[in-house]
Design a protein around this motif. Sequence first.
Motif, PDB file in Angstrom:
ATOM      1  N   THR A   1       0.790  -1.291   0.008  1.00 28.25           N
ATOM      2  CA  THR A   1      -0.055   0.092  -0.065  1.00 28.25           C
ATOM      3  C   THR A   1       1.068   1.074  -0.050  1.00 28.25           C
ATOM      4  O   THR A   1       0.683   2.166  -0.941  1.00 28.25           O
ATOM      5  CB  THR A   1      -0.874  -0.138   1.388  1.00 28.25           C
ATOM      6  OG1 THR A   1      -1.514  -1.144   1.067  1.00 28.25           O
ATOM      7  CG2 THR A   1      -2.013   1.193   1.197  1.00 28.25           C
ATOM      8  N   LEU A   2       1.905   1.375   0.925  1.00 33.75           N
ATOM      9  CA  LEU A   2       2.439   2.540   1.063  1.00 33.75           C
ATOM     10  C   LEU A   2       3.547   2.779  -0.200  1.00 33.75           C
ATOM     11  O   LEU A   2       3.817   3.938  -0.368  1.00 33.75           O
ATOM     12  CB  LEU A   2       3.217   2.637   2.438  1.00 33.75           C
ATOM     13  CG  LEU A   2       2.305   3.176   3.660  1.00 33.75           C
ATOM     14  CD1 LEU A   2       2.798   3.106   5.099  1.00 33.75           C
ATOM     15  CD2 LEU A   2       1.895   4.428   3.306  1.00 33.75           C
ATOM     16  N   ALA A   3       3.885   1.757  -0.506  1.00 33.60           N
ATOM     17  CA  ALA A   3       4.885   1.888  -1.836  1.00 33.60           C
ATOM     18  C   ALA A   3       4.152   2.290  -2.949  1.00 33.60           C
ATOM     19  O   ALA A   3       4.584   3.336  -3.674  1.00 33.60           O
ATOM     20  CB  ALA A   3       5.404   0.281  -2.105  1.00 33.60           C
ATOM     21  N   MET A   4       2.941   1.921  -3.158  1.00 31.57           N
ATOM     22  CA  MET A   4       2.247   2.489  -4.382  1.00 31.57           C
ATOM     23  C   MET A   4       1.797   3.676  -4.093  1.00 31.57           C
ATOM     24  O   MET A   4       1.811   4.687  -4.912  1.00 31.57           O
ATOM     25  CB  MET A   4       0.862   1.584  -4.432  1.00 31.57           C
ATOM     26  CG  MET A   4      -0.230   1.777  -5.581  1.00 31.57           C
ATOM     27  SD  MET A   4      -1.138   3.083  -4.929  1.00 31.57           S
ATOM     28  CE  MET A   4      -2.503   2.256  -4.130  1.00 31.57           C
TER      29      MET A   4
ATOM     30  N   THR B   1       6.658   8.850   5.417  1.00 27.77           N
ATOM     31  CA  THR B   1       5.524   8.205   6.008  1.00 27.77           C
ATOM     32  C   THR B   1       5.552   7.985   7.351  1.00 27.77           C
ATOM     33  O   THR B   1       6.672   8.023   8.087  1.00 27.77           O
ATOM     34  CB  THR B   1       5.199   6.878   5.287  1.00 27.77           C
ATOM     35  OG1 THR B   1       6.653   6.023   5.452  1.00 27.77           O
ATOM     36  CG2 THR B   1       5.005   7.019   3.967  1.00 27.77           C
ATOM     37  N   CYS B   2       4.339   7.999   8.278  1.00 25.44           N
ATOM     38  CA  CYS B   2       4.212   7.667   9.659  1.00 25.44           C
ATOM     39  C   CYS B   2       3.076   6.567  10.054  1.00 25.44           C
ATOM     40  O   CYS B   2       1.861   6.952   9.314  1.00 25.44           O
ATOM     41  CB  CYS B   2       3.794   8.921  10.247  1.00 25.44           C
ATOM     42  SG  CYS B   2       3.271   8.756  11.848  1.00 25.44           S
ATOM     43  N   VAL B   3       3.573   5.507  10.283  1.00 27.30           N
ATOM     44  CA  VAL B   3       2.672   4.356  10.883  1.00 27.30           C
ATOM     45  C   VAL B   3       2.430   4.212  12.242  1.00 27.30           C
ATOM     46  O   VAL B   3       3.606   4.309  13.005  1.00 27.30           O
ATOM     47  CB  VAL B   3       2.982   3.233  10.033  1.00 27.30           C
ATOM     48  CG1 VAL B   3       2.679   3.300   8.562  1.00 27.30           C
ATOM     49  CG2 VAL B   3       4.236   2.517  10.399  1.00 27.30           C
ATOM     50  N   LEU B   4       1.302   3.945  12.721  1.00 25.52           N
ATOM     51  CA  LEU B   4       1.258   3.516  14.014  1.00 25.52           C
ATOM     52  C   LEU B   4       1.873   2.181  14.346  1.00 25.52           C
ATOM     53  O   LEU B   4       2.669   2.075  15.130  1.00 25.52           O
ATOM     54  CB  LEU B   4      -0.308   3.352  14.444  1.00 25.52           C
ATOM     55  CG  LEU B   4      -0.435   3.151  15.900  1.00 25.52           C
ATOM     56  CD1 LEU B   4      -0.089   4.203  16.990  1.00 25.52           C
ATOM     57  CD2 LEU B   4      -1.990   2.668  16.296  1.00 25.52           C
ATOM     58  N   LEU B   5       1.553   1.323  13.540  1.00 24.69           N
ATOM     59  CA  LEU B   5       2.209  -0.174  13.791  1.00 24.69           C
ATOM     60  C   LEU B   5       2.900  -0.687  12.614  1.00 24.69           C
ATOM     61  O   LEU B   5       2.671  -0.244  11.513  1.00 24.69           O
ATOM     62  CB  LEU B   5       0.984  -1.145  13.779  1.00 24.69           C
ATOM     63  CG  LEU B   5      -0.045  -0.607  15.029  1.00 24.69           C
ATOM     64  CD1 LEU B   5      -1.288  -1.773  15.147  1.00 24.69           C
ATOM     65  CD2 LEU B   5       0.626  -0.703  16.299  1.00 24.69           C
ATOM     66  N   ASP B   6       3.981  -1.560  12.704  1.00 21.79           N
ATOM     67  CA  ASP B   6       4.952  -1.994  11.726  1.00 21.79           C
ATOM     68  C   ASP B   6       4.974  -3.525  12.049  1.00 21.79           C
ATOM     69  O   ASP B   6       5.607  -3.900  12.864  1.00 21.79           O
ATOM     70  CB  ASP B   6       6.108  -1.455  11.669  1.00 21.79           C
ATOM     71  CG  ASP B   6       7.050  -1.619  10.653  1.00 21.79           C
ATOM     72  OD1 ASP B   6       6.772  -2.576   9.746  1.00 21.79           O
ATOM     73  OD2 ASP B   6       8.349  -0.981  10.512  1.00 21.79           O
TER      74      ASP B   6
END
Length: 192
Positions: free
Chosen positions: A115-118, A133-138
């Motif tokens: 998703t984030l790559a696209m 980018t900022c994500v809550l969980l990885d």
Amino acid sequence: MASSLKIHPAHADLETILVTETSIKRRIKKLGAEIQQTYGDEEITVIAIINGAILFTADLLRAIPNPVRLDCIRISSYRNETKSIGKPKLLHSLTLDVTNRHVLLIDDILDTGKTLAMVTNVISKLNPASVKTCVLLDKKGRREVPFDAEFVGFEIPDKFVVGYGLDFAERYRNLPCIGVLKPDLQNPPEWA
Ligand code: 5GP
Ligand code: MG
Ligand code: MG
């Protein structure tokens, strides 16, 4: 004496809690500070990937003191389910112009990275000043395409999680914590 403690009824559907409400709050304050340190006093154009990132974005924005513009995009890749159905598609696109702007993409969770790559690829073509980018969980162990977020709330193991914006069949987004559903609740109905 009656207890005044209120427990969200959906807590009963969780097998384990991976991130508590208190830890989320504490981490978001720190993320806000990290983001300000990175951007100084520059304006940030925040792009939230809805629906999952709605709750995280709402809380994180209040921890970022910079001037902020907000837009939302919608992607389809998962349906009612705990597994990906393949290539993510952009369903609802930007309304703000991002040319020469500092774009901060926000998502609930970084999983395969597709998703984030696209999305970063699409945004980069619009000539922004920067894209982070900022994500809550990885879920680092699940990557299928190489992708790292600049800002990460928590690294979690390879488990399907719900709560704080993350759904199972559109439910549990309103849980204040992040947890794993009991196994008997993870057997979904037929795919629509
Ligand atoms: P990716 O493209 O990185 O595989 O997937 C990212 C999207 O998949 C997230 O934005 C989220 O919507 C969904 N997703 C990935 N893992 C989980 C999970 O454990 N729980 C839920 N509810 N959604 C997930
Ligand atoms: Mg999502
Ligand atoms: Mg979902």
